[in-house]
Write an enzyme that holds these catalytic residues in place. Structure first.
Site, PDB file in Angstrom:
ATOM      1  N   ASP A 124      53.682  85.977  54.578  1.00  7.88           N
ATOM      2  CA  ASP A 124      53.600  85.313  55.873  1.00  7.88           C
ATOM      3  C   ASP A 124      54.525  84.108  55.875  1.00  7.88           C
ATOM      4  OD1 ASP A 124      52.798  84.855  58.403  1.00  7.88           O
ATOM      5  OD2 ASP A 124      50.799  84.120  57.901  1.00  7.88           O
ATOM      6  N   GLU A 182      61.827  87.167  52.706  1.00 10.78           N
ATOM      7  CA  GLU A 182      60.948  86.221  53.378  1.00 10.78           C
ATOM      8  C   GLU A 182      61.043  84.867  52.665  1.00 10.78           C
ATOM      9  OE1 GLU A 182      59.556  87.962  55.877  1.00 10.78           O
ATOM     10  OE2 GLU A 182      57.964  86.647  56.591  1.00 10.78           O
ATOM     11  N   LYS A 212      47.685  95.409  58.551  1.00  7.87           N
ATOM     12  CA  LYS A 212      47.239  94.008  58.549  1.00  7.87           C
ATOM     13  C   LYS A 212      45.829  93.847  57.989  1.00  7.87           C
ATOM     14  CE  LYS A 212      50.602  91.844  61.019  1.00  7.87           C
ATOM     15  NZ  LYS A 212      50.410  91.232  62.310  1.00  7.87           N
ATOM     16  N   TYR A 215      66.880  70.569  30.494  1.00  9.94           N
ATOM     17  CA  TYR A 215      67.511  71.036  31.740  1.00  9.94           C
ATOM     18  C   TYR A 215      68.255  69.875  32.403  1.00  9.94           C
ATOM     19  CZ  TYR A 215      68.012  73.006  36.436  1.00  9.94           C
ATOM     20  OH  TYR A 215      68.518  73.439  37.632  1.00  9.94           O
ATOM     21  N   LYS A 251      52.684  91.790  52.488  1.00 11.26           N
ATOM     22  CA  LYS A 251      53.429  91.300  53.644  1.00 11.26           C
ATOM     23  C   LYS A 251      53.349  89.779  53.659  1.00 11.26           C
ATOM     24  CE  LYS A 251      54.263  92.111  58.524  1.00 11.26           C
ATOM     25  NZ  LYS A 251      54.258  90.715  58.994  1.00 11.26           N
ATOM     26  N   SER A 254      62.071  95.256  63.609  1.00 11.20           N
ATOM     27  CA  SER A 254      60.670  94.835  63.487  1.00 11.20           C
ATOM     28  C   SER A 254      59.895  95.955  62.814  1.00 11.20           C
ATOM     29  CB  SER A 254      60.090  94.480  64.847  1.00 11.20           C
ATOM     30  OG  SER A 254      60.277  95.557  65.717  1.00 11.20           O
ATOM     31  N   CYS A 256      16.451  60.857  63.089  1.00  7.27           N
ATOM     32  CA  CYS A 256      15.291  59.959  63.041  1.00  7.27           C
ATOM     33  C   CYS A 256      15.496  58.635  63.773  1.00  7.27           C
ATOM     34  CB  CYS A 256      14.896  59.688  61.594  1.00  7.27           C
ATOM     35  SG  CYS A 256      15.979  58.536  60.746  1.00  7.27           S
ATOM     36  N   CYS A 258      13.390  59.487  57.335  1.00  6.12           N
ATOM     37  CA  CYS A 258      14.149  60.526  58.040  1.00  6.12           C
ATOM     38  C   CYS A 258      13.690  61.933  57.637  1.00  6.12           C
ATOM     39  CB  CYS A 258      15.627  60.355  57.721  1.00  6.12           C
ATOM     40  SG  CYS A 258      16.677  61.510  58.599  1.00  6.12           S
ATOM     41  N   ASP A 298      61.952  70.394  30.700  1.00  3.95           N
ATOM     42  CA  ASP A 298      62.639  69.728  31.814  1.00  3.95           C
ATOM     43  C   ASP A 298      63.734  68.780  31.347  1.00  3.95           C
ATOM     44  OD1 ASP A 298      60.964  71.084  33.416  1.00  3.95           O
ATOM     45  OD2 ASP A 298      59.765  69.352  34.081  1.00  3.95           O
ATOM     46  N   ALA A 299      63.454  68.056  30.258  1.00  6.05           N
ATOM     47  CA  ALA A 299      64.406  67.040  29.792  1.00  6.05           C
ATOM     48  C   ALA A 299      65.726  67.686  29.379  1.00  6.05           C
ATOM     49  CB  ALA A 299      63.817  66.255  28.623  1.00  6.05           C
ATOM     50  N   ARG A 319      66.098  85.465  61.182  1.00  4.72           N
ATOM     51  CA  ARG A 319      66.031  86.749  61.866  1.00  4.72           C
ATOM     52  C   ARG A 319      66.326  86.593  63.357  1.00  4.72           C
ATOM     53  NH1 ARG A 319      62.037  89.672  64.566  1.00  4.72           N
ATOM     54  NH2 ARG A 319      62.417  91.914  64.512  1.00  4.72           N
ATOM     55  N   CYS A 376      22.587  57.799  57.182  1.00  2.00           N
ATOM     56  CA  CYS A 376      21.357  57.321  57.793  1.00  2.00           C
ATOM     57  C   CYS A 376      20.697  56.376  56.786  1.00  2.00           C
ATOM     58  CB  CYS A 376      20.445  58.510  58.081  1.00  2.00           C
ATOM     59  SG  CYS A 376      18.733  58.037  58.389  1.00  2.00           S
ATOM     60  N   CYS A 393      20.859  57.474  63.624  1.00  3.25           N
ATOM     61  CA  CYS A 393      20.719  58.814  63.052  1.00  3.25           C
ATOM     62  C   CYS A 393      20.205  59.782  64.115  1.00  3.25           C
ATOM     63  CB  CYS A 393      19.762  58.759  61.867  1.00  3.25           C
ATOM     64  SG  CYS A 393      19.306  60.381  61.233  1.00  3.25           S
ATOM     65  N   LYS A 427      56.454 101.627  52.828  1.00  4.12           N
ATOM     66  CA  LYS A 427      57.780 102.174  53.142  1.00  4.12           C
ATOM     67  C   LYS A 427      57.949 103.510  52.435  1.00  4.12           C
ATOM     68  CE  LYS A 427      59.540  97.507  53.509  1.00  4.12           C
ATOM     69  NZ  LYS A 427      60.293  96.402  52.884  1.00  4.12           N
ATOM     70  N   GLU A 430      54.151  96.976  49.408  1.00  2.00           N
ATOM     71  CA  GLU A 430      54.468  95.565  49.122  1.00  2.00           C
ATOM     72  C   GLU A 430      53.486  94.662  49.861  1.00  2.00           C
ATOM     73  OE1 GLU A 430      58.266  95.253  50.979  1.00  2.00           O
ATOM     74  OE2 GLU A 430      59.190  96.756  49.672  1.00  2.00           O
ATOM     75  N   TYR A 455      62.823  91.768  50.252  1.00  3.75           N
ATOM     76  CA  TYR A 455      62.049  92.981  50.506  1.00  3.75           C
ATOM     77  C   TYR A 455      62.891  94.159  50.983  1.00  3.75           C
ATOM     78  CZ  TYR A 455      61.939  91.310  55.390  1.00  3.75           C
ATOM     79  OH  TYR A 455      62.269  90.861  56.629  1.00  3.75           O
TER      80      TYR A 455
HETATM   81  O1  D41 Z   1      56.834  90.700  53.382  1.00  4.55           O
HETATM   82  C1  D41 Z   1      57.229  90.874  54.533  1.00  4.55           C
HETATM   83  N1  D41 Z   1      56.947  89.994  55.479  1.00  4.55           N
HETATM   84  C2  D41 Z   1      58.067  92.063  54.879  1.00  4.55           C
HETATM   85  C3  D41 Z   1      58.692  92.106  56.117  1.00  4.55           C
HETATM   86  C4  D41 Z   1      58.252  93.127  53.982  1.00  4.55           C
HETATM   87  N2  D41 Z   1      57.672  93.111  52.755  1.00  4.55           N
HETATM   88  N3  D41 Z   1      59.017  94.184  54.325  1.00  4.55           N
HETATM   89  C5  D41 Z   1      59.631  94.228  55.529  1.00  4.55           C
HETATM   90  N4  D41 Z   1      60.399  95.292  55.814  1.00  4.55           N
HETATM   91  C6  D41 Z   1      61.011  95.369  56.981  1.00  4.55           C
HETATM   92  C7  D41 Z   1      61.849  96.563  57.242  1.00  4.55           C
HETATM   93  C8  D41 Z   1      61.091  97.812  56.978  1.00  4.55           C
HETATM   94  C9  D41 Z   1      62.354  96.566  58.661  1.00  4.55           C
HETATM   95  C10 D41 Z   1      63.049  96.519  56.313  1.00  4.55           C
HETATM   96  C11 D41 Z   1      59.485  93.181  56.482  1.00  4.55           C
HETATM   97  C12 D41 Z   1      60.162  93.319  57.708  1.00  4.55           C
HETATM   98  N5  D41 Z   1      60.929  94.434  57.929  1.00  4.55           N
HETATM   99  C13 D41 Z   1      60.139  92.349  58.784  1.00  4.55           C
HETATM  100  N6  D41 Z   1      59.910  91.051  58.669  1.00  4.55           N
HETATM  101  C14 D41 Z   1      59.968  90.494  59.875  1.00  4.55           C
HETATM  102  C15 D41 Z   1      60.255  91.441  60.784  1.00  4.55           C
HETATM  103  C16 D41 Z   1      60.379  92.628  60.104  1.00  4.55           C
END
Ligand code: D41
Length: 666
Positions: A113, A169, A309, A36, A111, A82, A406, A427, A33-34, A132, A421, A403, A285, A109, A221
């Site tokens: 959040d 993301e 999911k 940098y 997903k 979407s 008891c 108790c 770090d130093a 988005r 207590c 308590c 995909k 991949e 992504y």
């Molecule tokens: O990691 C994700 N949240 C993620 C979101 C991902 N790995 N791939 C994504 N690929 C797409 C497409 C296929 C439409 C290119 C996405 C999303 N869409 C997405 N995130 C939010 C709405 C859609």
């Protein structure tokens, strides 16, 4: 070598960006770090001296922009689509049918959040960042995204396309989130509920200086215009942008067929709680870009992609009541009774609220709609109340004064988060623990009275408290499982013997909070009988070495509880000795060292510190580590430390090893 400032500035920027990439993208710091910081300062100084050389993609310019009054709208050139929710088999079946192919290669991949954003690079420079939004129109968050260290302001390497639009993301990694939440709590600021909300809030700040202080990360992504890179697969496209300096999720992989998808789903699911970020599923995909084009779209989502999911780890439900549970050690824990909700793969109907302060801090009320979280095997937790679902009919929780098990008094000592207590001897919730402690080797030393036996005694109602032990006879014991006549007789004998235990052991055996063996010895020595100890007020208790206000309070509250006094009275009537002076104590009382407090400093010529300590304690003395007004003698050896000076300044008597030996043999 004389170098032009412009040249040096260029070299510094390139080097700093390389280190940023190693640190934020590869997770492999390349300089201390130093070093940098030194490079960064040199660049800042050079740019200050040559303002005409400052450029917007300099690493010093990440937090350049002034606070905005609102975020401008951005129309996405390619809509941000979407993604459909589908399981692995259905998705693979649809793709096989539409493409009339088998063993399809998929890019899989995690997903993430977080928040979807789009980054535009022109001639390799980051020029526009947008949320988005509804997929058609988002908000211009360029100034905020510039502060995200893992987003390169300039792409690096060869073959940089004229224009590149990257989708990905923005997230807060869990460790960073925990640190951020703790910092907010410490500053008395509003605490974020989860990493996703914290990331969203951070990204939509009007002042980029605020965003800059939040440890946001970005993972790409997709590419909105993959033709700019002339590659034939999604995976190769992501490899390419990774080579240009953009971070991608390290868990991404190419798999084949439904089997491959399912195996990936299970593998990531198993790793889910150990990943650095929250995920809510995996994304599949079709890897071939040509096949993607053949598949096309259904309404607003590509037919070539699907999200699979995992069970949600957070759900909303109602707090029906807040009850108080009493643990084995007397700790009172508020527990939320919940309207049953399926979360993290199980149905949850209650969740711990830990303690009173936690309920206040999170402001959880009876009747609230709350967010419940269950991650992995971790016990369910109430994360927060949903404030805008309040009706005004919610009720605040109050910690009971008695308590719930008891009816004994409840106390909360200064500096402790937990209310307890005070009826430790009475108790039912604490019964087993209290009996085990009472019987333990360093307390009343009732050999043979282990956990299994105590469980049976309590569960069969044979023993209601430590006093009940002395009502046991061989016949009562012999009916228990795995208890022969001989073991039963041994226990009865051990019980009989324990009636003559020293007062110190008895005081320790009562299980008073904050009264360990050493304090019990001090108390026994000071008061000489249980009756005198029980009658002492906090002032008198504080006269005893090492007894401060908190310990004194704990002792006084214990004996103030009528339930405990009843049990003690029963002990006395059973013949348990409650006066001082067992043989060892009588002996100790005769020594000049008895009841005196010693502090050792320096090296003694003829004994180790441990030996000296053992000898002093055997003679009824006590060894403390620091010199205070309560110290009677400092025993000084060779090379004494500051303790000797302190002893002199306080007028404490200083003796050597010979004098100590003399005293101990008196
Ligand atoms: O990691 C994700 N949240 C993620 C979101 C991902 N790995 N791939 C994504 N690929 C797409 C497409 C296929 C439409 C290119 C996405 C999303 N869409 C997405 N995130 C939010 C709405 C859609």
């Amino acid at each position: 070598m004389v170098r032009l400032p412009a040249e040096r500035i260029r070299a510094l920027r390139a080097e700093i960006e390389r280190h940023n990439h190693a640190y934020y993208v590869l997770d492999r710091p390349s300089v201390p770090d130093a070093e940098y910081d030194r490079l960064f300062r040199e660049l800042e100084e050079l740019e200050a001296a040559h303002p005409e050389l400052v450029s917007p993609d300099s690493p010093t310019q990440r937090v350049g922009a002034k606070p905005a009054t609102e975020l401008a709208e951005v129309r996405h050139r390619v809509p941000m689509l979407s993604i459909r929710n589908l399981d692995a088999e259905s998705f693979d079946r649809q793709c096989r049918e539409a493409l009339a192919a088998e063993g399809i290669a998929y890019a899989a991949e995690p997903k993430l959040d977080g928040l979807a954003v789009s980054l535009t690079y022109r001639e390799g420079r980051f020029v526009l960042g947008a949320t988005r939004g509804d997929g058609e129109t988002g908000e211009d968050v360029t100034a905020n995204l510039r502060t995200v260290r893992s987003i390169p302001l300039r792409l690096s390497g060869d073959g940089i396309p004229q224009e590149l639009e990257v989708r990905g993301e923005v997230v807060l990694c869990r460790a960073d989130f925990e640190r951020f939440r703790a910092a907010q709590a410490a500053a008395g600021e509003k605490e974020p509920v989860n990493p996703r909300n914290a990331a969203a809030g951070s990204l939509r700040q009007l002042d980029p200086r605020v965003t800059a202080r939040r440890p946001l990360r970005f993972f790409a992504y997709a590419v909105a215009n993959p033709e700019a890179l002339s590659l034939s697969t999604h995976s190769a496209t992501l490899d390419r942008i990774a080579a240009l300096g953009l971070p991608t999720a390290p868990e991404r992989r190419v798999v084949r067929g439904a089997d491959g998808l399912l195996r990936y789903y299970r593998e990531i699911g198993e790793k889910r709680d150990r990943l650095p970020y929250d995920i809510d599923g995996v994304v599949y995909k079709v890897d071939s870009l040509a096949d993607q084009a053949r598949l096309g779209f259904v309404s607003r989502a590509p037919r070539w992609a699907a999200a699979h999911k995992y069970p949600a780890q957070e759900e909303m439900t109602e707090v029906l009541a807040i009850e108080v549970q009493v643990g084995r050690t007397g700790a009172l824990t508020p527990v939320a009774r919940l309207k049953p909700v399926f979360v993290g793969g199980v149905t949850v109907s209650s969740a711990t609220l830990h303690n009173e302060d936690e309920v206040r801090r999170k402001d959880i009320r009876i009747g609230d709609i709350v967010i419940v979280r269950r991650a992995g095997d971790v016990i369910p937790e109430v994360v927060a109340a949903v404030a805008d679902r309040r009706t005004g009919r919610e009720r605040e929780f109050v910690m009971p004064q008695r308590c719930p098990v008891c009816g004994s008094g409840v106390m909360r000592l200064p500096g402790e988060a937990v209310a307890r207590c005070t009826g430790g001897l009475y108790c039912p919730a604490q019964r087993k623990q209290a009996i085990l402690h009472f019987a333990s080797r360093r307390a009343m030393d009732i050999a043979g009275l282990g956990e299994k036996l105590v469980d049976q005694l309590v569960e069969r109602g044979l023993v209601d408290s430590v006093a009940g032990l002395y009502g046991l006879d061989g016949a009562a014991l012999a009916v228990l499982e795995r208890m022969g006549d001989k073991s039963a007789r041994n226990i009865v004998e051990a019980l009989e013997r324990s009636k003559h235990a020293s007062l110190a052991r008895l005081v320790f055996a009562l299980g008073i909070r904050n009264v360990g063996e050493a304090t019990a010895k001090d108390l026994a020595r000071h008061f000489g009988s249980l009756a005198r100890l029980m009658a002492a007020g906090t002032n008198e208790l504080e006269q005893v070495p090492d007894v401060g206000p908190v310990v004194a309070e704990s002792i006084a509250r214990f004996f103030a509880e009528a339930h405990n006094r009843e049990v003690i009275e029963r002990l006395r009537r059973s013949g348990v000795r409650d006066e001082g002076a067992g043989a060892a104590e009588l002996f100790a009382a005769g020594s000049a060292a008895s009841g005196k407090v010693f502090v050792l400093t320096g090296t003694l010529p003829g004994m180790t510190r441990e030996e000296a300590k053992a000898l002093i304690e055997a003679a009824g003395g006590k060894v403390s580590t620091s010199v205070s007004g309560k110290t009677d003698f400092v025993v000084a050896g060779k090379d004494p430390g500051a303790k000797l000076d302190r002893a002199r300044s306080l007028g404490v008597r200083v003796i050597d090893e010979d004098a100590l030996r003399h005293m101990l043999s008196e």
